[in-house]
Design an enzyme around this catalytic site. Structure first.
Site, PDB file in Angstrom:
ATOM      1  N   LYS A  40       0.811  -1.122  -0.063  1.00 19.28           N
ATOM      2  CA  LYS A  40      -0.130   0.024   0.078  1.00 19.28           C
ATOM      3  C   LYS A  40       0.903   1.324   0.037  1.00 19.28           C
ATOM      4  O   LYS A  40       2.042   1.184   0.485  1.00 19.28           O
ATOM      5  CB  LYS A  40      -1.041   0.107   1.363  1.00 19.28           C
ATOM      6  CG  LYS A  40      -2.115   0.842   1.043  1.00 19.28           C
ATOM      7  CD  LYS A  40      -3.098   0.189   0.374  1.00 19.28           C
ATOM      8  CE  LYS A  40      -4.661   1.069   0.416  1.00 19.28           C
ATOM      9  NZ  LYS A  40      -5.627  -0.139  -0.093  1.00 19.28           N
TER      10      LYS A  40
HETATM   11  N1  GLU Z   1      -7.333   0.075  -3.160  1.00 21.56           N
HETATM   12  C1  GLU Z   1      -8.084  -1.099  -3.432  1.00 21.56           C
HETATM   13  C2  GLU Z   1      -7.949  -1.935  -2.150  1.00 21.56           C
HETATM   14  O1  GLU Z   1      -7.973  -1.518  -1.058  1.00 21.56           O
HETATM   15  C3  GLU Z   1      -7.591  -1.782  -4.667  1.00 21.56           C
HETATM   16  C4  GLU Z   1      -6.136  -2.233  -4.724  1.00 21.56           C
HETATM   17  C5  GLU Z   1      -5.803  -2.621  -5.998  1.00 21.56           C
HETATM   18  O2  GLU Z   1      -6.496  -2.709  -6.960  1.00 21.56           O
HETATM   19  O3  GLU Z   1      -4.522  -3.054  -6.246  1.00 21.56           O
HETATM   20  O4  GLU Z   1      -8.285  -3.177  -2.298  1.00 21.56           O
END
Ligand code: GLU
Length: 419
Positions: A107
């Site tokens: 993240k």
């Molecule tokens: N931000 C989204 C999540 O928390 C999608 C992450 C992604 O598609 O890599 O799952």
């Protein structure tokens, strides 16, 4: 009372530790996957429109790449810090393992309130951030995507900056791109669509139907708005919605398309008017009379006090980490069923995986194919959890964590530790 010392990373670790014990997960292997593999902090000088230079703090935490490349979104938020990103990166590893897609977890984030930046300032900040993390991202190593306050435009800027540095187009380095730049059909709606699929599966497993069920949705960002619209299309009654300015309630149901159009035209829900609609606070939304409560905003929304007072019979976590570990215990005691984030919102990363596959194969799938494959993956994940829950006699969250940890540990064991 709101717990001001709430730490999302402590929260995820406490649930993981419990699942390790409850699921008899190998402790040595678990020790390896408990901490992130790499934490990166960057300082980003950005020229503002008035000519001054501001330094922003950015992060990328790469939790695990045991099951595949690091994967996870980038958020822009004023409260963002390293501990929050560590928690979110950990949830990504668990989420990809629950959906059983070949990705690890990561993240990223920048501590900024994007609402006070111009589009040009936002573009320069995004490009500077991409430049700063360029050495550690890539289509085969770590693939960012949108998250809170970022979108397809952000991903277009990230992809372009990365491609400029590499001297060639690199569409696979991010997902959630605009369709024109190699994005996937169905990606923008995917997280909301996944939330609705999971809600429907849960209700059906209880002998109920989505049609006629009263839903309250907290948050009208990408996830909340698509959840409300898709559920409404399938006959659910949307009794409450909210945004940062507050909530709206109508027992007979709100048309989420009208509310979303109002927000898109630059307004806030506090100014929304429609027959039968009353205005409530965000707290009142959580406590309103509904069948299924869908928190689709930020972490730490359902704490012990809220958990004691909830009127819903089910919670489906569209946001990451909206419920504290202490609240979980109270919900279990009160017989409120909770479908955890790492299953309920995994539709987004699942279609990100489809986007990455399409980029790798230089192929384009139509909406129908994307949505059909999404449904297949989520249904299997739901059934895996259901079986684990029945065998172990535990909550849906415990079942999800046990399955995820087991899959990660098995991969770690097969791989071994070389050095
Ligand atoms: N931000 C989204 C999540 O928390 C999608 C992450 C992604 O598609 O890599 O799952």
């Amino acid at each position: 009372m709101m717990n001001h010392t709430y730490d999302p990373y402590e929260n995820v670790l406490s649930v993981m530790d419990k699942a390790m014990e409850f699921g008899h997960i190998d402790t040595a292997m678990y020790g390896i996957i408990r901490s992130p593999q790499r934490e990166t902090k960057v300082y980003l000088p950005v020229e503002m429109d008035n000519g001054t230079i501001q330094i922003f703090e950015g992060y990328r935490v790469q939790h695990s790449n045991i099951r595949g490349p690091f994967k996870g979104g980038i958020r822009f938020h004023q409260d963002c810090d390293l501990n929050e990103i560590k928690a979110l990166a950990t949830w990504m590893s668990l989420k990809c393992a629950v959906a059983n897609i070949p990705f690890g977890g990561a993240k990223g984030g920048v501590k900024v309130d994007p609402s006070v930046l111009s589009k040009k300032e936002l573009c320069r900040l995004t490009r500077r951030y991409t430049y700063a993390i360029e050495p550690i991202i890539g289509a085969e190593s770590d693939i960012p995507a949108p998250d809170v306050n970022t979108n397809a435009q952000t991903m277009a800027w990230m992809m372009d900056t990365y491609s400029m540095l590499k001297g060639k187009p690199c569409p696979g380095v991010v997902t959630g791109k605009p369709l024109e730049l190699g994005g996937s059909n169905g990606r923008t709606a995917a997280t909301g669509r996944g939330v609705v699929i999971c809600t429907r599966l849960l209700l059906e497993s209880q002998g109920k139907t989505l049609k006629g069920t009263k839903l309250a949705v907290q948050g009208m960002g990408n996830v909340g708005s698509y959840t409300a619209k898709i559920a409404y299309d399938l006959g659910a009654v949307i009794v409450a919605l909210s945004d940062v300015s507050g909530g709206i309630y109508c027992e007979a149901g709100i048309d989420p398309y009208k509310a979303a159009a109002f927000l898109e035209s630059g307004h806030l829900l506090k100014d929304y008017q429609a027959p039968g609609v009353t205005h409530i606070s965000n707290r009142e939304l959580l406590l309103c009379d509904c069948d299924v409560l869908i928190p689709a905003a930020m972490e730490n929304q359902i704490d012990e006090t809220i958990a004691e007072a909830l009127k819903c019979s089910c919670i489906v976590e569209a946001a990451n980490g909206p419920t504290t570990a202490a609240a979980d215990e109270i919900l279990a005691g009160r017989g409120i069923t909770l479908l955890p984030d790492i299953l309920a919102n995994s539709g987004g990363v699942t279609v990100s995986y489809f986007e990455w596959v399409q980029n790798t194969q230089k192929m384009t799938w139509d909406d129908e194919k994307v949505n059909r494959k999404l449904e297949t993956i989520l249904t299997q994940a739901f059934l895996d959890l259901k079986e684990e829950r029945e065998t172990s006699g535990c909550s849906w969250r415990m079942a999800a964590y046990i399955i995820a940890l087991r899959r990660m540990v098995q991969a770690e064991e097969m791989k071994g530790i070389a050095l």
